[in-house]
Write an enzyme that holds these catalytic residues in place. Structure first.
Site, PDB file in Angstrom:
ATOM      1  N   GLU A 162       0.885  -1.034  -0.108  1.00  0.00           N
ATOM      2  CA  GLU A 162      -0.094   0.004   0.247  1.00  0.00           C
ATOM      3  C   GLU A 162       0.763   1.231   0.032  1.00  0.00           C
ATOM      4  OE1 GLU A 162      -3.121   0.130   2.811  1.00  0.00           O
ATOM      5  OE2 GLU A 162      -3.137   2.517   3.171  1.00  0.00           O
ATOM      6  N   GLU A 167      -3.035  11.080   3.193  1.00  0.00           N
ATOM      7  CA  GLU A 167      -3.912  11.059   4.101  1.00  0.00           C
ATOM      8  C   GLU A 167      -4.179  12.138   4.767  1.00  0.00           C
ATOM      9  OE1 GLU A 167      -5.123   6.756   5.804  1.00  0.00           O
ATOM     10  OE2 GLU A 167      -2.974   6.718   5.826  1.00  0.00           O
TER      11      GLU A 167
END
Length: 291
Positions: A162, A167
Site C-alpha cells: 500500500e 491521508e
C-alpha cells in the site's frame, strides 16, 4: 543548431500563448505539463460533467473498512466544473446486510448516518513505476479522512503493498498530513509501515490560506525508491530494498491501482458537529513514466 534553437523558442512561445494563469482556488485549465524524459501514459482531467469515466473507475459500496461511519455509494461521486467532487453527507441509509446480534461491524449496524464515495481503477488501469501527480483540495473538518492511495494487484493486504500519497486525519487530536508505505509481515493483516506524520500546522504556517487552495500530491516511484511530495516538499522516502515481505516478495515491484476516497469518522474524528456536506475535490490525476 539554429533550427533546434528556433524550434525550442517557438515551443516556449506557443506554450505561453495557450497556457492560462493558474488560480490556486480553482481547477487548472491547462493541459498536462510535459516533463523532460517522461511521457504521459494516463490521465483523467475530470472535465466532463456527470459520473466519473466508467472505463477508468469503479466504486466501493457499503461499509468497507476500519469501522468507519460512512456508507459508500456511487451517488456521492460526480464530476462538475472540471473536477471530481466526492461528497460526504449526513443522511440515513438502511443497511441491507443488517443482522441482529451479528459480531461483524458491517452487519450489526442497522443504519448508516453518513454517506460518501470511494472510487478506484482496479481491473481498469494499473501501473508499475512512474510519477503520479494528483491535484486536489481537501476539507479539514472534524471527521474528514480523505486519501489518495495505491494497492498492489497481487496478494492479500498488506502483502500486496500500500502507498498512501495522501491521508489527512487526526493523530492524538492533532490535524495531520500523512505519507505512508506499507508491506507484509509474518502476521496476517499486520503491516510493516514507513510513515511520516506532518502536523497540518506546518502547512498553515507556510500559507494560512492553504485550506482554500488545490495542492499537488506527487509520487516518484522507481525500482530503487518511493518518494512522496506535497507541493514539491519531500515528505517521505522509502527504499525498495527494505520493503520485502517475509516470503521474499516485494510488493512494490508489481503494478498498483489507484484509489480516491473520503472516509468519515474513524481516525478522522467524530463528525457529529461538523458542517455538511464535506467535500473532497480532485482536479486531475496524471501518471508519467520514463520514455
Amino acid at each position: 543548431m539554429q533550427k533546434l534553437t528556433f524550434s525550442f523558442i517557438f515551443a516556449l512561445v506557443s506554450f505561453a500563448a495557450f497556457s492560462q494563469p493558474i488560480n490556486p482556488t480553482l481547477p487548472d485549465p491547462n493541459p498536462p505539463t510535459e516533463i523532460p524524459g517522461m511521457k504521459l501514459v494516463w490521465d483523467d482531467e475530470f472535465n466532463s460533467n456527470g459520473k466519473p469515466n466508467p472505463d477508468f473507475w469503479k466504486y466501493e459500496k457499503g461499509f468497507v473498512r476500519n469501522e468507519e461511519l460512512q456508507w459508500y455509494q456511487e451517488e456521492n461521486a460526480t464530476c462538475s466544473n472540471s473536477a471530481l467532487i466526492i461528497e460526504g453527507r449526513r443522511e440515513e441509509i438502511q443497511n441491507p446486510k443488517f443482522k441482529v446480534g451479528s459480531q461483524d461491524w458491517r452487519a450489526n449496524r442497522e443504519t448508516a448516518h453518513y454517506t460518501s464515495a470511494s472510487i478506484n481503477t482496479r481491473g481498469q488501469k494499473q501501473w508499475l513505476y512512474g510519477r503520479f501527480e494528483i491535484r486536489a483540495r481537501i476539507d479539514t473538518a472534524m471527521g474528514s479522512w480523505p486519501a489518495i492511495w495505491t494497492l498492489g494487484v497481487a496478494k492479500q493486504w498488506p502483502s500486496n503493498g500500500e502507498i498512501d500519497l495522501m491521508e489527512f486525519y487526526r493523530v492524538n487530536n492533532v490535524p495531520t498530513i500523512l505519507a505512508n508505505v506499507a508491506w507484509g509481515t509474518d502476521k496476517q493483516y499486520v503491516a510493516k509501515w514507513d510513515t511520516e506524520r506532518i502536523p497540518f500546522a506546518h502547512f498553515l504556517a507556510k500559507d494560512p490560506e492553504c485550506t482554500k487552495k488545490f495542492h499537488i500530491w506527487r509520487m516518484d516511484w522507481t525500482k530503487e525508491s518511493i518518494k512522496l511530495y506535497l507541493d514539491d516538499e519531500l515528505l517521505n522516502t522509502t527504499l525498495l530494498s527494505e520493503t520485502i515481505n517475509p516470503d521474499g516478495f516485494n510488493p512494490f515491484t508489481q503494478p498498483h491501482y489507484l484509489l480516491l476516497n473520503l472516509a468519515l469518522g474513524g481516525n478522522g474524528g467524530n463528525p457529529d458537529r461538523s458542517k455538511f456536506p464535506i467535500k473532497y475535490e480532485v482536479d486531475y490525476v496524471r501518471v508519467y513514466q520514463e520514455k
